[in-house]
Scaffold this active site. Sequence first.
Site, PDB file in Angstrom:
ATOM      1  N   ASN A  42       0.934   2.997  -6.829  1.00  0.00           N
ATOM      2  CA  ASN A  42       1.722   3.521  -5.725  1.00  0.00           C
ATOM      3  C   ASN A  42       2.404   4.813  -6.158  1.00  0.00           C
ATOM      4  O   ASN A  42       2.782   4.996  -7.316  1.00  0.00           O
ATOM      5  CB  ASN A  42       2.722   2.498  -5.189  1.00  0.00           C
ATOM      6  CG  ASN A  42       3.686   1.940  -6.215  1.00  0.00           C
ATOM      7  OD1 ASN A  42       3.362   1.789  -7.386  1.00  0.00           O
ATOM      8  ND2 ASN A  42       4.882   1.597  -5.767  1.00  0.00           N
ATOM      9  N   CYS A  53       0.330   3.680  -1.037  1.00  0.00           N
ATOM     10  CA  CYS A  53       0.238   2.422  -1.789  1.00  0.00           C
ATOM     11  C   CYS A  53      -0.886   2.477  -2.820  1.00  0.00           C
ATOM     12  O   CYS A  53      -1.811   3.269  -2.706  1.00  0.00           O
ATOM     13  CB  CYS A  53      -0.007   1.268  -0.830  1.00  0.00           C
ATOM     14  SG  CYS A  53       1.303   1.035   0.390  1.00  0.00           S
ATOM     15  N   GLU A  55      -3.339   0.345  -3.445  1.00  0.00           N
ATOM     16  CA  GLU A  55      -4.675   0.006  -2.970  1.00  0.00           C
ATOM     17  C   GLU A  55      -5.298   1.133  -2.155  1.00  0.00           C
ATOM     18  O   GLU A  55      -6.504   1.388  -2.242  1.00  0.00           O
ATOM     19  CB  GLU A  55      -4.687  -1.318  -2.214  1.00  0.00           C
ATOM     20  CG  GLU A  55      -3.602  -1.498  -1.181  1.00  0.00           C
ATOM     21  CD  GLU A  55      -2.301  -2.085  -1.712  1.00  0.00           C
ATOM     22  OE1 GLU A  55      -1.709  -1.527  -2.648  1.00  0.00           O
ATOM     23  OE2 GLU A  55      -1.867  -3.103  -1.150  1.00  0.00           O
ATOM     24  N   CYS A  87       0.175  -4.276   2.256  1.00  0.00           N
ATOM     25  CA  CYS A  87       0.869  -4.050   3.528  1.00  0.00           C
ATOM     26  C   CYS A  87      -0.154  -3.937   4.660  1.00  0.00           C
ATOM     27  O   CYS A  87      -1.367  -3.860   4.430  1.00  0.00           O
ATOM     28  CB  CYS A  87       1.735  -2.794   3.440  1.00  0.00           C
ATOM     29  SG  CYS A  87       0.805  -1.238   3.447  1.00  0.00           S
ATOM     30  N   CYS A  90      -2.481  -0.855   4.511  1.00  0.00           N
ATOM     31  CA  CYS A  90      -3.540  -1.001   3.505  1.00  0.00           C
ATOM     32  C   CYS A  90      -4.622  -1.946   4.004  1.00  0.00           C
ATOM     33  O   CYS A  90      -5.820  -1.683   3.829  1.00  0.00           O
ATOM     34  CB  CYS A  90      -2.966  -1.499   2.186  1.00  0.00           C
ATOM     35  SG  CYS A  90      -2.008  -0.236   1.334  1.00  0.00           S
TER      36      CYS A  90
END
Length: 131
Positions: A42, A53, A55, A87, A90
């Site tokens: 992140n 983020c 990912e 989240c 994502c």
Amino acid sequence: MTDQALVDLAFQMLERSYAPYSQFPVGAALLCADGAVFTGCNVENAAYGSTICAERTALVKAVSEGRRSGFARLAVVGRGEDYCWPCGACRQMLYEFAPDLTVLVARGDRQFVKLPLKELLPHGFGPASLT
């Protein structure tokens, strides 16, 4: 690559995280079907909406290197006592490229759970939804 090895790669990314506001580093590792791995962390920003983020960082790195498909598994890790769940943004971005992705979600003690992205984002909206 084993699930544990992928999780371990994601944990290595915690050291690269830039999280001065939340103090919540996150690491990710995205495995492709051919064995290639793209990692991410992140990266926060004083303008919070500009934060990205871990990912999504891994996914964007893969796409920027010409990958559009063939994503098999993603590990997302944090140092907290609870699992480090992706989240909603994502989940949606991952669904765009890999609705059949398997997600490994770990907590700080390196314990992880494994589940399909479709369980994290049921009834997802993707390219097929536009036809």
